[in-house]
Design an enzyme around this catalytic site. Structure first.
Site, PDB file in Angstrom:
ATOM      1  CG  HIS A   1      49.486  42.397  49.621  1.00 10.94           C
ATOM      2  ND1 HIS A   1      48.624  43.291  49.047  1.00 10.94           N
ATOM      3  CD2 HIS A   1      50.595  43.110  49.947  1.00 10.94           C
ATOM      4  CE1 HIS A   1      49.174  44.498  49.045  1.00 10.94           C
ATOM      5  NE2 HIS A   1      50.379  44.413  49.576  1.00 10.94           N
TER       6      HIS A   1
ATOM      7  CG  HIS B   1      51.099  43.154  45.063  1.00 12.99           C
ATOM      8  ND1 HIS B   1      51.338  42.610  46.291  1.00 12.99           N
ATOM      9  CD2 HIS B   1      51.844  44.283  44.987  1.00 12.99           C
ATOM     10  CE1 HIS B   1      52.200  43.362  46.949  1.00 12.99           C
ATOM     11  NE2 HIS B   1      52.521  44.392  46.191  1.00 12.99           N
TER      12      HIS B   1
ATOM     13  CB  CYS C   1      61.759  57.034  51.999  1.00 11.67           C
ATOM     14  SG  CYS C   1      60.756  55.613  52.490  1.00 11.67           S
TER      15      CYS C   1
ATOM     16  CB  CYS D   1      59.253  55.950  48.741  1.00 17.55           C
ATOM     17  SG  CYS D   1      58.003  56.126  49.985  1.00 17.55           S
TER      18      CYS D   1
ATOM     19  CB  CYS E   1      58.670  58.398  54.887  1.00 18.25           C
ATOM     20  SG  CYS E   1      57.790  57.763  53.444  1.00 18.25           S
TER      21      CYS E   1
ATOM     22  CG  HIS F   1      57.044  53.609  53.952  1.00 12.94           C
ATOM     23  ND1 HIS F   1      57.325  54.235  52.759  1.00 12.94           N
ATOM     24  CD2 HIS F   1      56.761  52.327  53.640  1.00 12.94           C
ATOM     25  CE1 HIS F   1      57.235  53.359  51.778  1.00 12.94           C
ATOM     26  NE2 HIS F   1      56.893  52.202  52.278  1.00 12.94           N
TER      27      HIS F   1
ATOM     28  CE  LYS G   1      49.386  50.783  49.690  1.00 12.93           C
ATOM     29  NZ  LYS G   1      50.726  51.095  49.274  1.00 12.93           N
TER      30      LYS G   1
ATOM     31  CE  LYS H   1      57.153  41.057  54.465  1.00 13.22           C
ATOM     32  NZ  LYS H   1      58.583  41.114  54.345  1.00 13.22           N
TER      33      LYS H   1
HETATM   34  N1  MSP Z   1      58.013  48.643  41.772  1.00  9.31           N
HETATM   35  C1  MSP Z   1      57.142  49.727  41.901  1.00  9.31           C
HETATM   36  C2  MSP Z   1      56.363  49.951  40.614  1.00  9.31           C
HETATM   37  C3  MSP Z   1      57.214  50.184  39.404  1.00  9.31           C
HETATM   38  S1  MSP Z   1      56.225  50.326  37.982  1.00  9.31           S
HETATM   39  C4  MSP Z   1      57.256  50.815  36.792  1.00  9.31           C
HETATM   40  C5  MSP Z   1      56.132  49.449  43.020  1.00  9.31           C
HETATM   41  N2  MSP Z   1      55.986  48.174  43.384  1.00  9.31           N
HETATM   42  S2  MSP Z   1      54.979  47.647  44.522  1.00  9.31           S
HETATM   43  O1  MSP Z   1      55.286  46.250  44.713  1.00  9.31           O
HETATM   44  O2  MSP Z   1      55.051  48.476  45.667  1.00  9.31           O
HETATM   45  O3  MSP Z   1      53.574  47.702  43.903  1.00  9.31           O
HETATM   46  C6  MSP Z   1      52.740  48.826  44.018  1.00  9.31           C
HETATM   47  C7  MSP Z   1      51.433  48.507  43.346  1.00  9.31           C
HETATM   48  O4  MSP Z   1      50.846  47.302  43.911  1.00  9.31           O
HETATM   49  C8  MSP Z   1      50.344  49.551  43.509  1.00  9.31           C
HETATM   50  O5  MSP Z   1      50.492  50.630  42.616  1.00  9.31           O
HETATM   51  C9  MSP Z   1      49.121  48.700  43.249  1.00  9.31           C
HETATM   52  O6  MSP Z   1      49.032  48.394  41.891  1.00  9.31           O
HETATM   53  C10 MSP Z   1      49.442  47.438  44.004  1.00  9.31           C
HETATM   54  N3  MSP Z   1      49.091  47.544  45.410  1.00  9.31           N
HETATM   55  C11 MSP Z   1      49.903  47.271  46.479  1.00  9.31           C
HETATM   56  N4  MSP Z   1      49.189  47.453  47.630  1.00  9.31           N
HETATM   57  C12 MSP Z   1      47.927  47.831  47.347  1.00  9.31           C
HETATM   58  C13 MSP Z   1      46.768  48.068  48.113  1.00  9.31           C
HETATM   59  N5  MSP Z   1      46.733  47.972  49.418  1.00  9.31           N
HETATM   60  N6  MSP Z   1      45.642  48.369  47.426  1.00  9.31           N
HETATM   61  C14 MSP Z   1      45.583  48.420  46.072  1.00  9.31           C
HETATM   62  N7  MSP Z   1      46.669  48.200  45.327  1.00  9.31           N
HETATM   63  C15 MSP Z   1      47.864  47.970  45.924  1.00  9.31           C
HETATM   64  O7  MSP Z   1      55.521  50.393  43.491  1.00  9.31           O
END
Ligand code: MSP
Length: 638
Positions: free
Chosen positions: A21, A24, A129, A132, A146, A149, A299, A302
């Site tokens: 989304h 990312h 969790c 996380c 948590c 979440h 935030k 999903k």
């Molecule tokens: N898999 C772990 C990361 C491992 S790195 C060695 C993870 N994955 S995640 O799919 O949850 O991705 C988290 C990251 O996605 C955040 O740190 C950020 O870069 C991005 N984001 C996901 N949602 C976000 C927002 N709502 N706003 C900004 N960035 C966000 O954690």
């Protein structure tokens, strides 16, 4: 190797339990902007991104969909990878943690840490969790839930392997203190130090018994356990570089920077450096931490069902507008709210008015007064000297702030220069100079403007590569990323060669309309006869006010649009509506509508539709029915 300085930036590797989304997409876009910025300074830069495919979370998500974890990982990983070209990300390496080479490397790293005596077997009880993928202590919970979440957690007690992270707490504290630039912005450095100060840093549980979880990298020293997903995932940053012997590791790791959001500060600021220290690997150069994209104050995620699809935004408004907007709107480190209105406002004010109009005016004048050829400048007077000084200072500030990830401030500096150019046009009034036949001054003024716009275009390349190349082409120039050096643009005014052929006109950033819902005239309803309806019949209808979050053309039907409509529920509704002849997708995003919310779900040309929009039609066309004032999504219409 090219002899150029190296630059290396990573994004988090994303979990494959949910599709990408805007959150990312933001991190990946920023990584590309930073990498391009360094390329534009003449460096050889690499982006590493990818997918994190092991662990409970993925196993459970696959189970729910009744497919294998590998199948789930393959399909979602392909979506993350497939998104990158649409975001304009280039020169990237994409790593998947289920890749054999990566798995072997994780085992090699684990063995080194084990042989060092930093891994021991013990028993642990904690609140786990799955969201996380970590244990929480009782102290860390918020009202028993948590903290990320806000969900209840299971208490799990089991025998596992532990990494002696606590052994490195003192060293890490000192390392962060001695390297003030290691974690930025400053507030996240303070937060990392607070994590270390908050009491004893616990050892890290780094295994899961196979009896509970199979989906992971097997521990090299005990086949009954798989590796904890974070220990595995963090290693992707060096496995992508062929640690320990690869040339890429030698070239890129000493300058390695990470880019993450604040949700994963602890694994990056605490787990990762202590793991590296234990294995005798150099620590990364810098950890850049950004805030969250919010949707209606929450935030975007999903699990909350309030996500924006970046592809829809890009297909409606264009890639460069998207990239400019996200960099300009979010002050790096802070949270920012996403709204289509804000995006359209930025497009109209900054891009269309300030930059696009200036550029097209200047080209039109160069065409009218000099036959679309760059004129040679005459003598520079006070206003020109002042403008040249301003070019130097604003570009210097732009580049310094950009290097520090302060993108919004950096772009504001560049716009200070663009606005000064607009004032210079008004002040020097080329049309008067033309009338008064002051040819030399007219040539100087136009040369000043064309040369300044060339500088703007080059400096904008990291953020808006497509528009930058277009601007340069219209200035009679090409852009070769391999030979860029924007640092020389700070000092040297006058690099544009007189005599180059220019485009005669330009329309870089057309304005978008923000239509008001009541703009369309409501025609009287014709005398269609409809069978009588009792009040009880009417009460069977569940009519709700909703807000259109996204809209796109139906893949198989010209007349249909596929919408995501917020009805205040946990997830937006997918609604297919036959309004494509009357509305372009970008016109209706953000608008309120009235939805019949209790119709059975049906598939319209293979796309699920969970409701129907109310519309009004007469011989002049069709319009959407909307509340006359904006109402909370989900409000009842009666
Ligand atoms: N898999 C772990 C990361 C491992 S790195 C060695 C993870 N994955 S995640 O799919 O949850 O991705 C988290 C990251 O996605 C955040 O740190 C950020 O870069 C991005 N984001 C996901 N949602 C976000 C927002 N709502 N706003 C900004 N960035 C966000 O954690």
């Amino acid at each position: 190797m090219s002899g150029k300085a190296s630059f290396y930036i990573t994004t988090p590797i994303y979990y494959v339990n949910a599709k990408p989304h805007l959150g990312h997409a933001y991190t990946s876009t920023v990584a590309d902007c930073i990498a391009r910025f360094h390329r534009a300074l003449g460096e050889d830069s690499l982006v590493v991104t990818g997918t994190d495919e092991h662990g409970d979370k993925i196993a459970q998500a696959a189970d729910k969909q009744k497919i294998s974890p590998q199948e789930l990982a393959d399909s979602v990983s392909a979506e993350f990878k497939g998104l990158l070209p649409f975001l304009g990300v280039e020169n990237f390496r994409f790593i998947r943690t289920t890749n054999q080479k990566h798995k072997a490397l994780v085992q090699q790293f684990l063995q080194i840490v084990y042989d060092k005596g930093d891994i021991y077997f013990g028993e642990y009880g904690g609140y786990y969790c799955t969201g996380c993928e970590r244990f929480y202590t009782e102290k860390e919970l918020e009202n028993g839930l948590c903290p990320q979440h806000l969900a209840p957690l299971d208490f799990i007690s089991e025998k596992n392997y532990f990494f002696r992270m606590s052994k490195y707490a003192g060293w890490l504290r000192q390392y962060i203190t001695e390297h003030p630039d290691l974690i930025q912005p400053e507030r996240y450095r303070t937060e990392a130090l607070a994590l270390l100060d908050s009491g004893e840093l616990e050892d890290l549980c780094i295994s899961r018994p196979k009896s509970r979880l199979q989906w992971g990298v097997e521990l090299p020293f005990d086949h009954n356990f798989v590796c904890y997903v974070w220990f595995d995932a963090l290693l992707s940053y060096i496995s992508a570089l062929d640690w320990p012997e690869g040339d890429d590791f030698k070239n890129y790791w000493p300058v390695g920077q990470h880019l993450i959001a604040k949700d994963i500060l602890k694994p990056h600021a605490v787990f990762w450096p202590t793991m590296l220290k234990s294995a005798g690997v150099e620590i990364y150069r810098r950890l850049n931490v950004h805030g969250y994209w919010l949707m209606r104050d929450a935030k975007m995620s999903k699990s909350l069902g309030n996500v924006v699809d970046p592809l829809q935004i890009i297909s409606c408004y264009g890639l460069d507008v998207f990239r400019y907007f996200v960099l300009r709107e979010m002050h790096f480190g802070n949270d920012a709210s996403f709204t289509v209105e804000a995006l359209i406002t930025r497009q109209n004010a900054d891009l269309s008015n300030d930059l696009g109009n200036l550029f097209s005016r200047v080209l039109a004048m160069a065409d009218k007064y000099f036959g679309a050829v760059v004129p040679a400048p005459g003598v520079y007077e006070q206003p020109e000297i002042e403008l040249q000084t301003l070019a130097g200072t604003t570009l210097q500030n732009f580049q310094t702030l950009f290097a520090a990830c302060r993108f919004a401030n950096a772009l504001e500096c560049l716009w200070e220069f663009i606005r000064a150019l607009n004032k210079y046009v008004d002040f020097s009034a080329p049309w008067v100079l033309f009338k008064e036949n002051k040819q030399e001054k007219l040539a100087t003024v136009l040369y000043m403007l064309l040369e300044s716009l060339r500088k703007v275009a080059l400096n904008l390349w990291p953020v808006m590569p497509g528009s930058s190349v277009k601007m340069l082409e219209q200035l009679g120039l090409g852009l070769d990323p391999a030979n860029l050096d924007i640092s020389r643009e700070i000092e040297n005014f006058g690099l544009l060669t007189p005599g180059l052929a220019l485009a005669k006109h330009s329309n870089l950033f057309p304005r978008f309309d923000l239509k008001k819902p009541d703009e369309q005239a409501e025609a009287d309803r014709g005398a269609d006869t409809v069978p009588a309806c009792t009040f009880a019949d009417f009460q069977k209808l569940d009519l709700r006010a909703g807000t259109i979050l996204t809209a796109e053309q139906h893949p198989d039907a010209d007349k249909l649009l596929c919408l995501q409509v917020d009805l205040g529920e946990t997830k937006p509704r997918s609604i297919v509506s036959g309004i494509s002849e009357f509305y372009a997708p970008r016109e209706i995003i953000g608008r309120q509508v009235v939805v019949v919310a209790n119709l059975p779900t049906r598939k319209i040309r293979k796309v699920e539709s969970q409701g129907m929009l109310l519309t009004v039609q007469d011989e002049t066309g069709l319009c959407l029915v909307a509340p006359s004032d904006v109402k909370k999504p989900g409000s009842r219409v009666s």
